[in-house]
Write a protein that holds these residues in place. Structure first.
Motif, PDB file in Angstrom:
ATOM      1  N   ASP A 197       0.872  -1.178   0.000  1.00 11.95           N
ATOM      2  CA  ASP A 197       0.000   0.000   0.000  1.00 11.95           C
ATOM      3  C   ASP A 197       0.905   1.223   0.000  1.00 11.95           C
ATOM      4  O   ASP A 197       1.786   1.347   0.855  1.00 11.95           O
ATOM      5  N   LEU A 198       0.703   2.098  -0.988  1.00 12.25           N
ATOM      6  CA  LEU A 198       1.625   3.212  -1.162  1.00 12.25           C
ATOM      7  C   LEU A 198       0.873   4.503  -1.474  1.00 12.25           C
ATOM      8  O   LEU A 198      -0.098   4.496  -2.231  1.00 12.25           O
ATOM      9  N   GLY A 199       1.342   5.594  -0.890  1.00 10.34           N
ATOM     10  CA  GLY A 199       0.822   6.915  -1.225  1.00 10.34           C
ATOM     11  C   GLY A 199       1.974   7.811  -1.610  1.00 10.34           C
ATOM     12  O   GLY A 199       3.035   7.760  -0.987  1.00 10.34           O
ATOM     13  N   ILE A 200       1.796   8.607  -2.671  1.00 10.91           N
ATOM     14  CA  ILE A 200       2.831   9.594  -2.991  1.00 10.91           C
ATOM     15  C   ILE A 200       2.211  10.991  -3.080  1.00 10.91           C
ATOM     16  O   ILE A 200       1.034  11.148  -3.419  1.00 10.91           O
ATOM     17  N   THR A 201       3.039  11.974  -2.756  1.00 11.54           N
ATOM     18  CA  THR A 201       2.621  13.369  -2.850  1.00 11.54           C
ATOM     19  C   THR A 201       3.365  13.989  -4.027  1.00 11.54           C
ATOM     20  O   THR A 201       4.589  14.054  -4.038  1.00 11.54           O
ATOM     21  N   HIS A 202       2.584  14.390  -5.041  1.00 11.98           N
ATOM     22  CA  HIS A 202       3.146  15.006  -6.239  1.00 11.98           C
ATOM     23  C   HIS A 202       2.606  16.428  -6.318  1.00 11.98           C
ATOM     24  O   HIS A 202       1.389  16.615  -6.335  1.00 11.98           O
ATOM     25  N   GLN A 203       3.499  17.378  -6.339  1.00  9.29           N
ATOM     26  CA  GLN A 203       3.117  18.809  -6.346  1.00  9.29           C
ATOM     27  C   GLN A 203       2.039  19.108  -5.308  1.00  9.29           C
ATOM     28  O   GLN A 203       1.058  19.792  -5.588  1.00  9.29           O
ATOM     29  N   GLY A 204       2.238  18.541  -4.124  1.00  9.43           N
ATOM     30  CA  GLY A 204       1.365  18.847  -2.988  1.00  9.43           C
ATOM     31  C   GLY A 204       0.083  18.043  -2.914  1.00  9.43           C
ATOM     32  O   GLY A 204      -0.685  18.207  -1.966  1.00  9.43           O
ATOM     33  N   LEU A 205      -0.165  17.161  -3.901  1.00  9.29           N
ATOM     34  CA  LEU A 205      -1.415  16.399  -3.895  1.00  9.29           C
ATOM     35  C   LEU A 205      -1.144  14.890  -3.834  1.00  9.29           C
ATOM     36  O   LEU A 205      -0.220  14.380  -4.478  1.00  9.29           O
ATOM     37  N   ILE A 206      -1.980  14.206  -3.055  1.00 13.41           N
ATOM     38  CA  ILE A 206      -1.732  12.806  -2.699  1.00 13.41           C
ATOM     39  C   ILE A 206      -2.646  11.849  -3.465  1.00 13.41           C
ATOM     40  O   ILE A 206      -3.848  12.091  -3.591  1.00 13.41           O
ATOM     41  N   THR A 207      -2.058  10.746  -3.932  1.00 12.06           N
ATOM     42  CA  THR A 207      -2.836   9.604  -4.433  1.00 12.06           C
ATOM     43  C   THR A 207      -2.402   8.377  -3.636  1.00 12.06           C
ATOM     44  O   THR A 207      -1.307   8.348  -3.060  1.00 12.06           O
ATOM     45  N   ASP A 208      -3.258   7.361  -3.617  1.00  8.06           N
ATOM     46  CA  ASP A 208      -3.110   6.218  -2.711  1.00  8.06           C
ATOM     47  C   ASP A 208      -3.562   4.969  -3.466  1.00  8.06           C
ATOM     48  O   ASP A 208      -4.628   4.995  -4.099  1.00  8.06           O
ATOM     49  N   SER A 209      -2.766   3.899  -3.406  1.00  9.08           N
ATOM     50  CA  SER A 209      -3.137   2.679  -4.131  1.00  9.08           C
ATOM     51  C   SER A 209      -2.526   1.455  -3.449  1.00  9.08           C
ATOM     52  O   SER A 209      -1.481   1.562  -2.806  1.00  9.08           O
ATOM     53  N   ALA A 210      -3.190   0.313  -3.590  1.00  9.97           N
ATOM     54  CA  ALA A 210      -2.692  -0.919  -2.969  1.00  9.97           C
ATOM     55  C   ALA A 210      -2.974  -2.128  -3.849  1.00  9.97           C
ATOM     56  O   ALA A 210      -3.939  -2.131  -4.621  1.00  9.97           O
ATOM     57  N   VAL A 211      -2.119  -3.132  -3.701  1.00 12.64           N
ATOM     58  CA  VAL A 211      -2.303  -4.409  -4.410  1.00 12.64           C
ATOM     59  C   VAL A 211      -1.906  -5.553  -3.472  1.00 12.64           C
ATOM     60  O   VAL A 211      -1.090  -5.367  -2.566  1.00 12.64           O
ATOM     61  N   THR A 212      -2.459  -6.725  -3.727  1.00 12.84           N
ATOM     62  CA  THR A 212      -1.999  -7.928  -3.033  1.00 12.84           C
ATOM     63  C   THR A 212      -1.390  -8.870  -4.067  1.00 12.84           C
ATOM     64  O   THR A 212      -1.964  -9.072  -5.146  1.00 12.84           O
ATOM     65  N   LEU A 213      -0.221  -9.426  -3.711  1.00 11.86           N
ATOM     66  CA  LEU A 213       0.518 -10.307  -4.615  1.00 11.86           C
ATOM     67  C   LEU A 213       0.691 -11.679  -3.988  1.00 11.86           C
ATOM     68  O   LEU A 213       0.700 -11.815  -2.756  1.00 11.86           O
ATOM     69  N   CYS A 214       0.855 -12.671  -4.849  1.00 15.73           N
ATOM     70  CA  CYS A 214       1.067 -14.045  -4.397  1.00 15.73           C
ATOM     71  C   CYS A 214       2.553 -14.367  -4.557  1.00 15.73           C
ATOM     72  O   CYS A 214       3.107 -14.194  -5.644  1.00 15.73           O
ATOM     73  N   ALA A 215       3.207 -14.798  -3.486  1.00  9.38           N
ATOM     74  CA  ALA A 215       4.630 -15.155  -3.561  1.00  9.38           C
ATOM     75  C   ALA A 215       4.767 -16.669  -3.670  1.00  9.38           C
ATOM     76  O   ALA A 215       4.275 -17.402  -2.808  1.00  9.38           O
ATOM     77  N   GLY A 216       5.410 -17.129  -4.736  1.00 14.14           N
ATOM     78  CA  GLY A 216       5.637 -18.563  -4.907  1.00 14.14           C
ATOM     79  C   GLY A 216       4.341 -19.315  -5.133  1.00 14.14           C
ATOM     80  O   GLY A 216       3.436 -18.836  -5.811  1.00 14.14           O
ATOM     81  N   ASN A 217       4.254 -20.502  -4.527  1.00 17.41           N
ATOM     82  CA  ASN A 217       3.090 -21.372  -4.728  1.00 17.41           C
ATOM     83  C   ASN A 217       2.028 -21.079  -3.688  1.00 17.41           C
ATOM     84  O   ASN A 217       2.136 -21.478  -2.546  1.00 17.41           O
ATOM     85  N   VAL A 218       1.011 -20.380  -4.133  1.00 19.53           N
ATOM     86  CA  VAL A 218      -0.080 -19.993  -3.237  1.00 19.53           C
ATOM     87  C   VAL A 218      -1.250 -20.947  -3.461  1.00 19.53           C
ATOM     88  O   VAL A 218      -1.476 -21.405  -4.583  1.00 19.53           O
ATOM     89  N   SER A 219      -1.972 -21.274  -2.400  1.00 19.45           N
ATOM     90  CA  SER A 219      -3.107 -22.197  -2.529  1.00 19.45           C
ATOM     91  C   SER A 219      -4.180 -21.592  -3.428  1.00 19.45           C
ATOM     92  O   SER A 219      -4.271 -20.368  -3.562  1.00 19.45           O
TER      93      SER A 219
END
Ligand code: MG
Ligand code: MG
Length: 255
Positions: free
Chosen positions: A102-124
């Protein structure tokens, strides 16, 4: 109070969201078995810094927190739902882990926010489905967020998709307005009733973020003061985009 962003601010948010999308994809590509959460933190910071932007979460103190958040990125593993700290007791990613970024960045004073879930290796299969369906739940929410509908329509779209599949919806955690601050009004719950809550008006900028689990809705805050976990140890997934409400379909800023 819910703010309406100007067309000029929306242009800045579009550029910030575009940059955030690229950074999150690059950090996602690093998520592999044997990689530490500290490496993900360091890489995210490097990419944000190279672009001349700032990490919105670093040193941010959300309402009710006792200390500022110590990292640029939240990394939440398995039963951790959100706000995992990557750089205090770094964790080495194991085969079969679910890794939420989950990451947020501030670009020229304004914020956006986004998240992802990833599977590492062999996931059920069950875990993989949770991840796929959580992403789908986000897109159902986005689809419901067109101008003239209400906050409750978003929660309804997410809930009516996720509940029949048997997933928990983490209680008390929700989407939010975003832009001038990391968390702005309104609160955007992942459950709701059609036609209820605030009217969605063009220029509102919202972060939609379903958090689904394989078990309970109940959450518990870890001793670190930030990491929310499921009370039953069931695994969780989390997807998030920042969007702009328009007269018709919303614009996804963080694609
Ligand atoms: Mg977020
Ligand atoms: Mg958020």
């Amino acid at each position: 109070m819910i703010s309406i962003k100007t067309p000029e601010e929306i242009e800045i948010l579009k550029e910030g969201g575009r940059r955030l999308g690229i950074i999150l994809r690059k950090v996602s590509e690093k998520v592999k078995v044997g990689v530490s959460t500290q490496e993900l933190e360091d890489y995210a910071r490097k990419l944000i810094h190279e672009g001349g932007d700032t990490a919105s979460f670093l040193n941010y103190t959300p309402h009710g927190a006792k200390r500022p958040f110590p990292a640029a990125i939240c990394v939440s593993i398995n039963e951790e739902i959100v706000h995992g700290i990557p750089n205090e007791e770094p964790y080495i990613i194991q085969d079969g882990d679910l890794v939420s970024l989950d990451l947020g960045i501030t670009h020229q004073g304004l914020i956006t926010d986004s998240a992802v879930t990833l599977c590492a290796g062999n996931v059920s299969d069950k875990d993989r489905k949770l991840v796929e369906n959580c992403r789908e739940a986000l897109f159902r929410g986005i689809k419901a967020a067109h101008g003239g509908t209400h906050i409750g329509d978003i929660g309804h779209a997410i809930e009516s998709f996720a509940r029949p599949l048997g997933y928990g919806i983490s209680e008390g955690l929700a989407g939010h307005g975003v832009g001038y601050k990391v968390h702005e009004d309104p609160f955007v719950p992942n459950e709701g009733e059609r036609g209820r809550g605030e009217l969605l008006r063009p220029g509102m900028v919202l972060a939609l973020e379903p958090m689904l689990t394989l078990g309970t809705d109940k959450i518990i805050l870890d001793a670190d003061g930030y990491t929310y976990k499921t009370t039953d140890g069931s695994r969780a997934a989390h997807f998030e985009h920042s969007i702009v409400i328009t007269d018709s379909d919303p614009i996804i800023l963080t694609k």
